[in-house]
Design a protein around this motif. Sequence first.
Motif, PDB file in Angstrom:
ATOM      1  N   THR A  58      40.096  61.668  37.511  1.00  0.00           N
ATOM      2  CA  THR A  58      40.235  63.084  37.153  1.00  0.00           C
ATOM      3  C   THR A  58      41.705  63.337  36.848  1.00  0.00           C
ATOM      4  O   THR A  58      42.564  62.450  36.994  1.00  0.00           O
ATOM      5  N   ALA A  59      42.002  64.561  36.442  1.00  0.00           N
ATOM      6  CA  ALA A  59      43.398  64.899  36.167  1.00  0.00           C
ATOM      7  C   ALA A  59      44.242  64.861  37.430  1.00  0.00           C
ATOM      8  O   ALA A  59      45.452  64.561  37.391  1.00  0.00           O
ATOM      9  N   ASP A  60      43.633  65.130  38.596  1.00  0.00           N
ATOM     10  CA  ASP A  60      44.384  65.138  39.849  1.00  0.00           C
ATOM     11  C   ASP A  60      44.586  63.740  40.398  1.00  0.00           C
ATOM     12  O   ASP A  60      45.589  63.475  41.092  1.00  0.00           O
ATOM     13  N   THR A  61      43.645  62.816  40.119  1.00  0.00           N
ATOM     14  CA  THR A  61      43.747  61.455  40.654  1.00  0.00           C
ATOM     15  C   THR A  61      44.291  60.474  39.630  1.00  0.00           C
ATOM     16  O   THR A  61      44.111  59.263  39.775  1.00  0.00           O
ATOM     17  N   PHE A  62      44.932  60.995  38.581  1.00  0.00           N
ATOM     18  CA  PHE A  62      45.457  60.138  37.517  1.00  0.00           C
ATOM     19  C   PHE A  62      46.419  59.085  38.066  1.00  0.00           C
ATOM     20  O   PHE A  62      46.324  57.892  37.760  1.00  0.00           O
ATOM     21  N   GLY A  63      47.367  59.490  38.896  1.00  0.00           N
ATOM     22  CA  GLY A  63      48.361  58.557  39.426  1.00  0.00           C
ATOM     23  C   GLY A  63      47.733  57.506  40.333  1.00  0.00           C
ATOM     24  O   GLY A  63      48.076  56.318  40.260  1.00  0.00           O
ATOM     25  N   THR A  64      46.820  57.922  41.193  1.00  0.00           N
ATOM     26  CA  THR A  64      46.191  56.980  42.127  1.00  0.00           C
ATOM     27  C   THR A  64      45.382  55.925  41.386  1.00  0.00           C
ATOM     28  O   THR A  64      45.445  54.723  41.695  1.00  0.00           O
ATOM     29  N   VAL A  65      44.610  56.342  40.377  1.00  0.00           N
ATOM     30  CA  VAL A  65      43.793  55.394  39.620  1.00  0.00           C
ATOM     31  C   VAL A  65      44.673  54.413  38.861  1.00  0.00           C
ATOM     32  O   VAL A  65      44.380  53.206  38.795  1.00  0.00           O
ATOM     33  N   SER A  66      45.776  54.911  38.291  1.00  0.00           N
ATOM     34  CA  SER A  66      46.684  54.019  37.567  1.00  0.00           C
ATOM     35  C   SER A  66      47.260  52.950  38.481  1.00  0.00           C
ATOM     36  O   SER A  66      47.341  51.765  38.118  1.00  0.00           O
ATOM     37  N   VAL A  67      47.678  53.347  39.688  1.00  0.00           N
ATOM     38  CA  VAL A  67      48.253  52.383  40.633  1.00  0.00           C
ATOM     39  C   VAL A  67      47.211  51.347  41.040  1.00  0.00           C
ATOM     40  O   VAL A  67      47.492  50.136  41.104  1.00  0.00           O
ATOM     41  N   GLN A  68      45.985  51.791  41.322  1.00  0.00           N
ATOM     42  CA  GLN A  68      44.951  50.859  41.753  1.00  0.00           C
ATOM     43  C   GLN A  68      44.571  49.880  40.643  1.00  0.00           C
ATOM     44  O   GLN A  68      44.318  48.701  40.911  1.00  0.00           O
ATOM     45  N   LEU A  69      44.574  50.339  39.391  1.00  0.00           N
ATOM     46  CA  LEU A  69      44.258  49.424  38.289  1.00  0.00           C
ATOM     47  C   LEU A  69      45.375  48.396  38.081  1.00  0.00           C
ATOM     48  O   LEU A  69      45.104  47.246  37.732  1.00  0.00           O
ATOM     49  N   ARG A  70      46.635  48.797  38.283  1.00  0.00           N
ATOM     50  CA  ARG A  70      47.742  47.849  38.126  1.00  0.00           C
ATOM     51  C   ARG A  70      47.763  46.821  39.251  1.00  0.00           C
ATOM     52  O   ARG A  70      48.351  45.749  39.095  1.00  0.00           O
ATOM     53  N   ARG A  71      47.143  47.119  40.375  1.00  0.00           N
ATOM     54  CA  ARG A  71      47.100  46.182  41.497  1.00  0.00           C
ATOM     55  C   ARG A  71      46.013  45.127  41.349  1.00  0.00           C
ATOM     56  O   ARG A  71      45.888  44.250  42.196  1.00  0.00           O
ATOM     57  N   LEU A  72      45.219  45.197  40.320  1.00  0.00           N
ATOM     58  CA  LEU A  72      44.172  44.205  40.100  1.00  0.00           C
ATOM     59  C   LEU A  72      44.791  42.845  39.772  1.00  0.00           C
ATOM     60  O   LEU A  72      45.954  42.773  39.340  1.00  0.00           O
ATOM     61  N   PRO A  73      44.069  41.752  39.940  1.00  0.00           N
ATOM     62  CA  PRO A  73      44.616  40.417  39.622  1.00  0.00           C
ATOM     63  C   PRO A  73      44.726  40.218  38.111  1.00  0.00           C
ATOM     64  O   PRO A  73      43.821  39.687  37.455  1.00  0.00           O
ATOM     65  N   TRP A  74      45.867  40.627  37.525  1.00  0.00           N
ATOM     66  CA  TRP A  74      46.074  40.536  36.079  1.00  0.00           C
ATOM     67  C   TRP A  74      46.531  39.144  35.635  1.00  0.00           C
ATOM     68  O   TRP A  74      46.529  38.859  34.435  1.00  0.00           O
ATOM     69  N   ARG A  75      46.935  38.305  36.547  1.00  0.00           N
ATOM     70  CA  ARG A  75      47.470  37.008  36.147  1.00  0.00           C
ATOM     71  C   ARG A  75      46.373  36.174  35.470  1.00  0.00           C
ATOM     72  O   ARG A  75      45.293  35.976  36.025  1.00  0.00           O
ATOM     73  N   GLY A  76      46.653  35.710  34.297  1.00  0.00           N
ATOM     74  CA  GLY A  76      45.722  34.873  33.560  1.00  0.00           C
ATOM     75  C   GLY A  76      44.760  35.633  32.674  1.00  0.00           C
ATOM     76  O   GLY A  76      44.008  35.025  31.913  1.00  0.00           O
ATOM     77  N   LEU A  77      44.757  36.971  32.739  1.00  0.00           N
ATOM     78  CA  LEU A  77      43.805  37.735  31.928  1.00  0.00           C
ATOM     79  C   LEU A  77      44.137  37.636  30.446  1.00  0.00           C
ATOM     80  O   LEU A  77      43.238  37.670  29.598  1.00  0.00           O
ATOM     81  N   ALA A  78      45.408  37.539  30.102  1.00  0.00           N
ATOM     82  CA  ALA A  78      45.782  37.442  28.691  1.00  0.00           C
ATOM     83  C   ALA A  78      45.308  36.142  28.079  1.00  0.00           C
ATOM     84  O   ALA A  78      45.068  36.063  26.871  1.00  0.00           O
ATOM     85  N   GLN A  79      45.154  35.081  28.871  1.00  0.00           N
ATOM     86  CA  GLN A  79      44.682  33.795  28.369  1.00  0.00           C
ATOM     87  C   GLN A  79      43.170  33.608  28.565  1.00  0.00           C
ATOM     88  O   GLN A  79      42.671  32.494  28.604  1.00  0.00           O
ATOM     89  N   GLN A  80      42.450  34.701  28.739  1.00  0.00           N
ATOM     90  CA  GLN A  80      41.004  34.680  28.901  1.00  0.00           C
ATOM     91  C   GLN A  80      40.578  33.952  30.181  1.00  0.00           C
ATOM     92  O   GLN A  80      39.423  33.519  30.293  1.00  0.00           O
TER      93      GLN A  80
END
Length: 388
Positions: A301-323
């Motif tokens: 939502t508009a109020d939880t914008f910051g919280t959702v962004s932080v939680q998505l950045r905490r996901l295991p992104w390593r290796g996602l660019a190389q499929q």
Amino acid sequence: EPEPVEEEAFADLSTDVDETAELNEADDDDGEAVDALGMLEYQEFIAQRRNGGELTKEAGADDAGTLTVVAAAGGVQHTLAALNLTDVLRRLPLVTSRSEADQVAVDFCYVNSRTSRRALISALIEAPRRHMFVIPLYARIIATLSAYFPEVGEGVEAELRREFSWLARKRFRGLLDTRLKNILFIAELVKFRAVPLHVPFGCARILLDQLHVQNIEVLCALLEGCGRFLRVQPETTARVLVLLDELARRRRTLNLDDRTLQMIENAHIACELRRARAAPTVKARTPYERYVRKLMYEDLTADTFGTVSVQLRRLPWRGLAQQNDPQRVRHALMSCFTKVWKLKHAHVPVAAKVLEEIGRVHPWFRVAVVDAVLERVQLGLEHNEFAR
């Protein structure tokens, strides 16, 4: 081989219908007088039926029964109020549920006698024609008692067929409700197997032999009442299909109004078999996929914008660019950001802001989402698939 059709049951009725096939309809000015005459004749028929029952003894206190129940603890006996036939019959028109109908059937067993069974048959046959909702409940009572007292089911069947024979010879408009009540009663008893399966086909044949608007309405009520039940029975499937084909053929030859045509169409639909619905398939999703979907579809939502962004950045992104995506995190993120129609309209700008925040840390993901969206737009314009 299929069982032979019992034609003797309706032999006398077919003769009577042939003799009265050339009845003339009354003029509109005399309509009320004709309806009144029809109701008087029907009342005489009811009185004759009552007198023919030979009820020489008045059912009342002599048929009273006392029910004794022993308590579960202590062995103390408690005697309930005495039951009598008058009370049981008085409760019949007040039945509104299956449990009440079953209770009436149980209570009748305590006041059962030959005279009581005759009185019950008479009370069941004279169901209020303005309260059609009690007919299925009456049929349930008859089916329950017929398993222990066959005289009840046989007596009701005989009276219903006799009443149908009498009504089939009359074309008074005021008796239409009575005819509908009679045919609905027969249909409900057929579904409970309290009436042989050949009986509705005999009734349908009588109605088809003298097909006019009133008989069409009665026939449609019969098909809507028990048509699908007869359709699924192996021994009657072929006969139902023949009956529907004949009705459709006669429909094309008659000049009928829109209301009658709609009734025939509804009867055909009521006889169609329901297609079995396939069990919904549940997609197998990883815990990361379920978590991403929860953040985007439920928490965003508009109020939880910051919280959702932080939680998505905490996901295991390593290796996602190389499929390299064993937990299908990339797949879940791409699906949520490209299928924006699953989001609420007010949350679409918020999802774009979340994508901007993620793009500052992972620029390749922002480019991938934009490319996928543009490709979907181009694909939709080229194929015109409006279902998507």
